[in-house]
Design a protein around this motif. Structure first.
Motif, mmCIF file in Angstrom:
data_model
loop_
_atom_site.group_PDB
_atom_site.id
_atom_site.type_symbol
_atom_site.label_atom_id
_atom_site.label_comp_id
_atom_site.label_asym_id
_atom_site.label_seq_id
_atom_site.Cartn_x
_atom_site.Cartn_y
_atom_site.Cartn_z
ATOM 1 N N ARG A 1 0.657 -1.315 -0.094
ATOM 2 C CA ARG A 1 0.158 -0.029 -0.303
ATOM 3 C C ARG A 1 0.923 1.144 -0.008
ATOM 4 N NH1 ARG A 1 -2.912 -4.732 0.275
ATOM 5 N NH2 ARG A 1 -5.138 -4.233 -0.212
ATOM 6 N N ILE A 2 2.316 1.144 0.205
ATOM 7 C CA ILE A 2 3.058 2.323 -0.138
ATOM 8 C C ILE A 2 2.788 2.993 -1.570
ATOM 9 C CG2 ILE A 2 5.303 3.112 -0.226
ATOM 10 C CD1 ILE A 2 5.974 1.295 2.207
ATOM 11 N N CYS A 3 2.409 1.893 -2.531
ATOM 12 C CA CYS A 3 2.454 2.517 -4.022
ATOM 13 C C CYS A 3 1.555 1.645 -4.897
ATOM 14 C CB CYS A 3 3.826 2.193 -4.348
ATOM 15 S SG CYS A 3 3.908 2.919 -6.110
ATOM 16 N N GLY A 4 0.620 2.417 -5.322
ATOM 17 C CA GLY A 4 -0.224 1.456 -6.259
ATOM 18 C C GLY A 4 0.099 1.134 -7.546
ATOM 19 N N ILE A 5 1.270 1.785 -7.636
ATOM 20 C CA ILE A 5 1.927 1.651 -9.050
ATOM 21 C C ILE A 5 2.670 0.463 -9.339
ATOM 22 C CG2 ILE A 5 2.584 2.798 -11.306
ATOM 23 C CD1 ILE A 5 0.645 4.543 -9.872
ATOM 24 N N CYS A 6 3.475 0.255 -8.081
ATOM 25 C CA CYS A 6 4.437 -1.092 -7.973
ATOM 26 C C CYS A 6 4.192 -1.678 -6.634
ATOM 27 C CB CYS A 6 5.891 -0.521 -8.231
ATOM 28 S SG CYS A 6 6.271 0.751 -7.006
ATOM 29 N N PRO A 7 3.173 -2.142 -6.422
ATOM 30 C CA PRO A 7 2.865 -2.961 -5.265
ATOM 31 C C PRO A 7 3.755 -4.361 -5.276
ATOM 32 C CG PRO A 7 1.039 -2.937 -6.678
ATOM 33 C CD PRO A 7 1.933 -1.822 -7.358
ATOM 34 N N VAL A 8 3.990 -4.716 -6.460
ATOM 35 C CA VAL A 8 4.918 -6.117 -6.466
ATOM 36 C C VAL A 8 5.955 -5.885 -6.017
ATOM 37 C CG1 VAL A 8 5.475 -7.970 -8.235
ATOM 38 C CG2 VAL A 8 3.190 -6.963 -8.543
ATOM 39 N N ALA A 9 6.608 -4.764 -6.380
ATOM 40 C CA ALA A 9 8.106 -4.449 -5.817
ATOM 41 C C ALA A 9 7.891 -4.510 -4.344
ATOM 42 C CB ALA A 9 8.411 -3.098 -6.267
ATOM 43 N N TYR A 10 7.164 -3.690 -3.752
ATOM 44 C CA TYR A 10 7.184 -4.063 -2.238
ATOM 45 C C TYR A 10 6.782 -5.305 -1.841
ATOM 46 C CZ TYR A 10 7.647 0.986 -2.081
ATOM 47 O OH TYR A 10 7.971 2.553 -2.236
#
Lengths: 430, 259
Positions: free
Chosen positions: A61-70
């Motif tokens: 949820r830090i980033c909606g563009i790159c959630p897979v990375a998190y």
């Protein structure tokens, strides 16, 4: 004469809230500030006391563009702490998931956020009126990337199928059949996208960057490898905190990251590509050569070509993984939490994403550190502008402002990411 | 009937991950058709062009966490004929509302590099705590088909068709065997608002409530079921305290299980 201030109050076509401030005096640049005013969200604070197994879903949820990375950095850091190895088909599926995210994120940036700058459009909708074929094709390519994430992750944004140790459910081989056909179509269009981006008009601009990215013995990097640079850096992600330091500056809600004793550096597609050209598939290498970019690219405006080369690679790699796929016996390996600290760097679309977790013997998170790519690039973005602006100082203000925005967008900055790890003081609501 | 002008759409961001507004750009099949029907008047993530208000429809992503944003949302409301919140941050305060449960002193005690540089409120709150909201679309992230439905409904002056039942109904609709009954997997489906299409149970995983509470959920009963499956009190607190932690039914249930 030649005193001016360039202000972009709200940077458009980037993810999150940022602004730009440049001051020019007597034809010389005297100040550059990439201002990040995205409100902080305290992730590092509230991860304390959560279960290790929650980290992939929460940090997504830090980033909606790159959630897979998190999710990938989180699971690899946890597995590092617990001495777990995820191998074989499960490891391959994680690469596949990352391929999907690189495709959707890169194509979004190439066609919808970055290309309009080169062609003089306010946005991709306007560009689509004159260049319908490129926008329509790009949307289809982006959709194919999203289909990979959806099939494997359950949905495009904040996928639900990733867990420490593997997945909740592994797909059957036959599940991939329709997708595989579309990927092959998309790979051909991806090659055309590289050609198309190579024909865009590029400013003559280069800098001698310190590129930092993962490097793996055999593969173009996603989840594993050593963190290397073209200026001698070669470390394990476990030594990250000894090498990189973060500075808090007044004009940004995100910390600036530097290499201790050396200064700014560059992460992201151009760094990955320049340090790992020899690990790209033959098809991607050939497309890069045909596009006229050398194996080391130092013009940040050409990052749009590099991104499209990575998109082509991701299609190629996804097809390879799916063709070699056999459904594993179990969707995940057993994980037994124990007290310790785990470290991981993975390659988010925008560059290296570092996670560190300290876990207690009950599997609860004691401490977290997250360093997203955009906070690592902030200083480099500002330095680019210091050098770039003097060459274009004679442009009318509106054009100069746009050029500066374009120079920022070269990095596909994700301001939402960059902000969320900051620790803060709280002002009481009255 | 022929419209005189295209309706103006605005998209606004507050504290959030960008994922819900990205859902609009993820409408790969509908985006260009949508853009032909409406004027995208303010959508900084997608366009440099900014048109002045008033806007026929404003989509608001994110929660209110700073004094500046608390003022900005008032301006957005004044400039908007209809205001729809999209996602868990805007409708319930989001994951960042976990700060709301902490003693503020606990935060301020932490040593920061240069805390003077930052200002923030001690609570992350939903948009409806600040201004009148015409419709709330739940989800972390929202479902893009529902987003298209909501936009289309508001532009045509009708009520959006977004079912208010629980995730359980969606499992039945897609023919997924109940993971709680069949496998003893704890699942928030019975109290969670529909809209995702019941993804998690179809991936052999219990629902974790990212769409927030359904209308009148029986959270107490579900907690009893979870306890029966061996889930400890601390875990029940955490389960209700995630992406919709400050939505009232989830907040109250989590507080009941705190020591």
């Amino acid at each position: 004469m030649k005193n001016k201030t360039i202000k972009v109050g709200y940077l458009a076509r980037v993810e999150g809230e940022g602004a730009l401030y440049i001051k020019v005096k007597g034809g010389r640049v005297t100040d550059v500030k990439l201002k990040i005013f995205e409100p902080p969200r305290f992730f590092e604070a509230f991860l304390r006391g959560r279960d290790f197994a929650e980290a992939p879903d929460i940090t997504a949820r830090i980033c909606g563009i790159c959630p897979v990375a998190y999710q990938m950095s989180a699971v690899h850091a946890m597995e590092d702490a617990f001495g777990v190895k995820v191998e074989g088909q499960l490891r391959a599926l994680r690469r596949l998931l990352y391929c999907g995210e690189w495709i959707e994120s890169h194509v979004l940036h190439i066609a919808m956020l970055h290309a309009p700058d080169f062609l003089g459009y306010q946005d991709a909708i306007g560009m689509a009126k004159d260049h319908p074929e490129i926008v329509e094709t790009a949307l289809k390519l982006k959709k194919t990337g999203n289909e990979i994430v959806s099939l494997l992750g359950g949905r495009e944004i904040h996928p639900i199928n990733v867990r420490v140790g593997g997945f909740y459910k592994a797909p059957a081989k036959r599940d991939f059949a329709p997708l595989l056909e579309r990927l092959k179509w998309a790979r051909d269009r991806g090659r055309e996208l590289v050609r198309w981006t190579a024909r865009l008009p590029f400013p003559d601009f280069e800098r001698d960057y310190e590129f930092v990215a993962l490097r793996h013995p055999d593969e173009y990097p996603f989840n594993e490898g050593r963190l290397v640079s073209n200026k001698g850096l070669d470390i394990s992600p476990r030594d990250y905190d000894d090498t990189f330091v973060e500075e808090h500056v007044e004009h940004s809600n995100a910390l600036h990251s530097v290499i201790a004793g050396r200064g700014e550096y560059f992460v992201g597609p151009m760094a990955r590509y320049s340090l790992n050209f020899d690990r790209l598939s033959a098809l991607a290498q050939e497309a890069a050569r045909e596009a006229g970019i050398s194996p080391v690219c130092r013009n940040p405006f050409q990052s749009i070509i590099v991104r499209s080369v990575e998109v082509l690679y991701a299609f190629d790699e996804a097809i390879r993984i799916i063709e070699a796929y056999e459904m594993p016996d179990r969707p995940s390996v057993e994980v037994r939490p124990r007290a310790g600290t785990g470290y991981s760097c993975t390659e988010a679309p925008r560059g290296s994403l570092y996670h560190r977790y300290q876990i207690d013997d009950g599997g609860m998170i004691v401490d977290t550190k997250i360093v997203p790519p955009t906070s690592q690039n902030q200083k480099t973005i500002e330095s680019d502008l210091w050098q770039f602006v003097p060459d274009y100082i004679d442009l009318p203000d509106t054009d100069l402002k746009w050029k500066c925005e374009q120079a920022v967008r070269n990095y596909d900055p994700c301001i939402s990411c960059a902000t969320h790890f900051l620790r803060l003081e709280v002002e009481r609501e009255q | 009937m022929k419209r005189k002008r295209k309706p103006k759409l605005a998209v606004w961001k507050f504290a959030s991950c960008d994922g819900c507004q990205l859902s609009l750009l993820d409408c790969e099949d509908e985006l260009l058709a949508l853009a032909a029907e409406i004027e995208i008047a303010n959508f900084p993530e997608a366009s440099r062009a900014v048109m002045k208000g008033p806007y026929d429809l404003s989509l608001v992503e994110g929660s209110i966490t700073t004094p500046h944003d608390a003022e900005r949302i008032q301006k957005v409301r004044r400039a908007s004929k209809r205001l729809v919140t999209i996602g868990a941050c805007a409708t319930a305060g989001g994951i960042q509302a976990l700060r709301n449960f902490k003693d503020v002193k606990e935060f301020t005690r932490v040593v920061y590099a240069t805390p003077d540089y930052i200002s923030t409120l001690d609570k992350s709150t939903a948009i409806s705590d600040h201004v009148r909201v015409d419709f709330e679309l739940q989800g972390c992230p929202i479902n893009k088909a529902q987003l298209v439905e909501v936009i289309s409904a508001f532009l045509n002056g009708r009520k959006p068709n977004t079912p208010a039942h629980s995730v359980c109904v969606e499992c039945k609709l897609r023919g997924t065997v109940c993971v709680m009954v069949a496998h003893g997997t704890p699942c928030l489906g019975p109290v969670t608002h529909a809209g995702c299409g019941a993804i998690c149970p179809s991936y052999d995983r219990g629902c974790y409530g990212c769409f927030g509470p359904m209308e009148t959920p029986n959270t107490a009963s579900l907690s009893d079921w979870w306890s029966g499956l061996g889930v400890k009190e601390g875990e029940i607190v955490r389960v209700f305290r995630s992406f919709n932690a400050y939505a009232e039914p989830f907040r109250k249930e989590s507080e009941k299980h705190e020591e």
